[in-house]
Scaffold this motif. Structure first.
Motif, PDB file in Angstrom:
ATOM      1  N   LYS A 252       0.825  -1.211   0.000  1.00  0.00           N
ATOM      2  CA  LYS A 252       0.000   0.000   0.000  1.00  0.00           C
ATOM      3  C   LYS A 252       0.858   1.259   0.000  1.00  0.00           C
ATOM      4  O   LYS A 252       0.349   2.365  -0.200  1.00  0.00           O
ATOM      5  N   ILE A 253       2.155   1.109   0.210  1.00  0.00           N
ATOM      6  CA  ILE A 253       3.030   2.274   0.372  1.00  0.00           C
ATOM      7  C   ILE A 253       4.089   2.332  -0.732  1.00  0.00           C
ATOM      8  O   ILE A 253       4.841   1.380  -0.934  1.00  0.00           O
ATOM      9  N   SER A 254       4.116   3.439  -1.444  1.00  0.00           N
ATOM     10  CA  SER A 254       5.183   3.708  -2.412  1.00  0.00           C
ATOM     11  C   SER A 254       6.135   4.727  -1.798  1.00  0.00           C
ATOM     12  O   SER A 254       5.804   5.391  -0.809  1.00  0.00           O
ATOM     13  N   VAL A 255       7.308   4.863  -2.382  1.00  0.00           N
ATOM     14  CA  VAL A 255       8.292   5.830  -1.889  1.00  0.00           C
ATOM     15  C   VAL A 255       8.677   6.796  -3.000  1.00  0.00           C
ATOM     16  O   VAL A 255       9.049   6.376  -4.096  1.00  0.00           O
ATOM     17  N   VAL A 256       8.539   8.077  -2.712  1.00  0.00           N
ATOM     18  CA  VAL A 256       9.033   9.130  -3.602  1.00  0.00           C
ATOM     19  C   VAL A 256       9.792  10.119  -2.730  1.00  0.00           C
ATOM     20  O   VAL A 256       9.208  10.766  -1.858  1.00  0.00           O
ATOM     21  N   HIS A 257      11.085  10.211  -2.939  1.00  0.00           N
ATOM     22  CA  HIS A 257      11.886  11.156  -2.159  1.00  0.00           C
ATOM     23  C   HIS A 257      11.469  12.592  -2.452  1.00  0.00           C
ATOM     24  O   HIS A 257      11.028  12.906  -3.563  1.00  0.00           O
ATOM     25  N   ASN A 258      11.619  13.445  -1.455  1.00  0.00           N
ATOM     26  CA  ASN A 258      11.387  14.871  -1.682  1.00  0.00           C
ATOM     27  C   ASN A 258      12.332  15.379  -2.763  1.00  0.00           C
ATOM     28  O   ASN A 258      13.440  14.864  -2.935  1.00  0.00           O
ATOM     29  N   GLY A 259      11.899  16.417  -3.455  1.00  0.00           N
ATOM     30  CA  GLY A 259      12.745  17.035  -4.467  1.00  0.00           C
ATOM     31  C   GLY A 259      13.317  18.347  -3.972  1.00  0.00           C
ATOM     32  O   GLY A 259      13.081  18.766  -2.840  1.00  0.00           O
ATOM     33  N   VAL A 260      14.072  19.005  -4.832  1.00  0.00           N
ATOM     34  CA  VAL A 260      14.672  20.289  -4.472  1.00  0.00           C
ATOM     35  C   VAL A 260      14.369  21.296  -5.576  1.00  0.00           C
ATOM     36  O   VAL A 260      14.346  20.953  -6.762  1.00  0.00           O
ATOM     37  N   GLU A 261      14.117  22.532  -5.185  1.00  0.00           N
ATOM     38  CA  GLU A 261      13.778  23.582  -6.141  1.00  0.00           C
ATOM     39  C   GLU A 261      15.018  24.091  -6.875  1.00  0.00           C
ATOM     40  O   GLU A 261      16.130  24.086  -6.332  1.00  0.00           O
ATOM     41  N   ASP A 262      14.811  24.563  -8.100  1.00  0.00           N
ATOM     42  CA  ASP A 262      15.914  25.027  -8.946  1.00  0.00           C
ATOM     43  C   ASP A 262      16.713  26.163  -8.311  1.00  0.00           C
ATOM     44  O   ASP A 262      17.926  26.277  -8.523  1.00  0.00           O
ATOM     45  N   LYS A 263      16.044  27.010  -7.537  1.00  0.00           N
ATOM     46  CA  LYS A 263      16.713  28.201  -7.000  1.00  0.00           C
ATOM     47  C   LYS A 263      17.900  27.862  -6.100  1.00  0.00           C
ATOM     48  O   LYS A 263      18.819  28.670  -5.940  1.00  0.00           O
ATOM     49  N   PHE A 264      17.914  26.659  -5.528  1.00  0.00           N
ATOM     50  CA  PHE A 264      19.009  26.303  -4.629  1.00  0.00           C
ATOM     51  C   PHE A 264      20.293  25.937  -5.376  1.00  0.00           C
ATOM     52  O   PHE A 264      21.352  25.814  -4.767  1.00  0.00           O
TER      53      PHE A 264
ATOM     54  N   VAL B 177      18.622  19.049   3.630  1.00  0.00           N
ATOM     55  CA  VAL B 177      19.815  18.294   3.220  1.00  0.00           C
ATOM     56  C   VAL B 177      20.006  18.412   1.708  1.00  0.00           C
ATOM     57  O   VAL B 177      21.110  18.688   1.219  1.00  0.00           O
ATOM     58  N   LEU B 178      18.925  18.233   0.962  1.00  0.00           N
ATOM     59  CA  LEU B 178      18.991  18.373  -0.498  1.00  0.00           C
ATOM     60  C   LEU B 178      19.300  19.809  -0.903  1.00  0.00           C
ATOM     61  O   LEU B 178      20.007  20.047  -1.886  1.00  0.00           O
TER      62      LEU B 178
END
Length: 309
Positions: free
Chosen positions: A106-118, A220-221
């Motif tokens: 029932k659980i998938s994993v999608v890591h958080n992303g990071v915005e271009d501005k960083f 961290v990202l």
């Protein structure tokens, strides 16, 4: 469509009127559990997906939640009444399964992303000219700050800058490590706007966050996107995208000696910091939000087609 800026009644009417195929819920409150209740009462037929960023039972000490019992209730509804759950790390997925015995499928994993501005932080004046190690996050016990400051105490010529929301725990740290704050070896800057934060990342030597528990902190990202090596604890989902000794270091939580070694090594090896920073930035480029959005869409389409993971 983002429909967060409506009243509770407005949300109910919107969900009934538009008959969305998939509803993505990414927070927990009396507002955000409305889709689950409507689905449970068979008022709507939409597939409801919950994105979990952390667990209340584990993170109560983080002072994130003003009413832990209320959020525990919200969390149970979101996890059990959803058609599917997306966790921001495998570390969190395992925690959910262990805490609630929810089926792994029932659980998938999608890591958080990071915005271009960083990726384009400018090196402008920030916190003086001398080098510093950077921490970004709420000032709470769960972040491992007591151990971090104990490590800083043992390292010569090391300056630590703390950025983030203040809690009562800061007073506790200032009393216990008063000499560090008085000598400005440790500086608490407070919260700041995005432009200043970008400068803080860019001007730092490297980033450190030795949390006791962190599902997948975006900071961290952000640091990696700014081209900085990171020092994190093994109790964090971020370890899933970091190879120890390559983009930074992963240390056991609460191990002051390991923190001293990692921080000292980076402070004394400028070339290594530069090389690790480049590798960290390359890894961050593979985790931009434009890539993560496609992963979300793929899951939504799969669920909307009635398929089972």
């Amino acid at each position: 469509m983002d429909i967060c800026d409506v009243s509770h009644v407005g949300l109910v009417m919107n969900l009934i009127r538009h008959k969305y195929d998939v509803i993505n819920v990414h927070n927990m409150s009396s507002f955000f559990i409305i889709p689950f209740i409507l689905k449970k009462l068979k008022i709507i037929n939409s597939k409801v997906v919950f994105v979990s960023h952390g667990l209340v039972p584990i993170e109560k000490g983080n002072q994130m939640y003003n009413y832990p019992l209320r959020y525990f209730f919200y969390q149970r509804i979101c996890l059990f009444w959803s058609d599917h759950v997306i966790a921001v790390s495998n570390y969190l997925k395992s925690s959910i399964i262990n805490e609630y015995q929810i089926k792994e499928t029932k659980i998938s994993v999608v890591h958080n992303g990071v915005e271009d501005k960083f990726f384009a932080g400018e090196k402008v004046s920030f916190a003086g000219t001398s080098p510093y190690v950077l921490y970004v996050g709420t000032i709470t016990k769960i972040k491992g700050l007591d151990f971090l400051l104990a490590a800083i105490q043992k390292i010569d010529n090391c300056r630590l800058v703390l950025i983030g929301k203040k809690t009562d725990y800061l007073n506790e740290l200032e009393k216990k490590h008063s000499n560090l704050f008085e000598s400005k070896k440790v500086m608490y800057i407070g919260e700041m706007d995005t432009k200043t934060l970008l400068s803080a990342y860019s001007n730092s030597t490297f980033f450190v966050l030795p949390s006791n528990y962190d599902s997948y902190p975006m900071v961290v990202l952000e640091a990696m996107a700014s081209g900085k090596p990171v020092v994190i604890s093994e109790n964090m989902g971020s370890k899933e995208i970091i190879e120890n000794g390559k983009e930074g270091f992963i240390v056991p939580f609460g191990d002051v000696d390991s923190l001293v070694y990692a921080i000292s090594y980076l402070l004394n090896n400028e070339k290594v910091v530069e090389e690790m920073g480049l590798l960290a930035k390359q890894k961050a480029l593979k985790n931009k939000w434009c890539i993560k959005v496609n992963e979300y869409v793929e899951i939504f389409e799969y669920i909307n087609d009635g398929k089972v993971f």
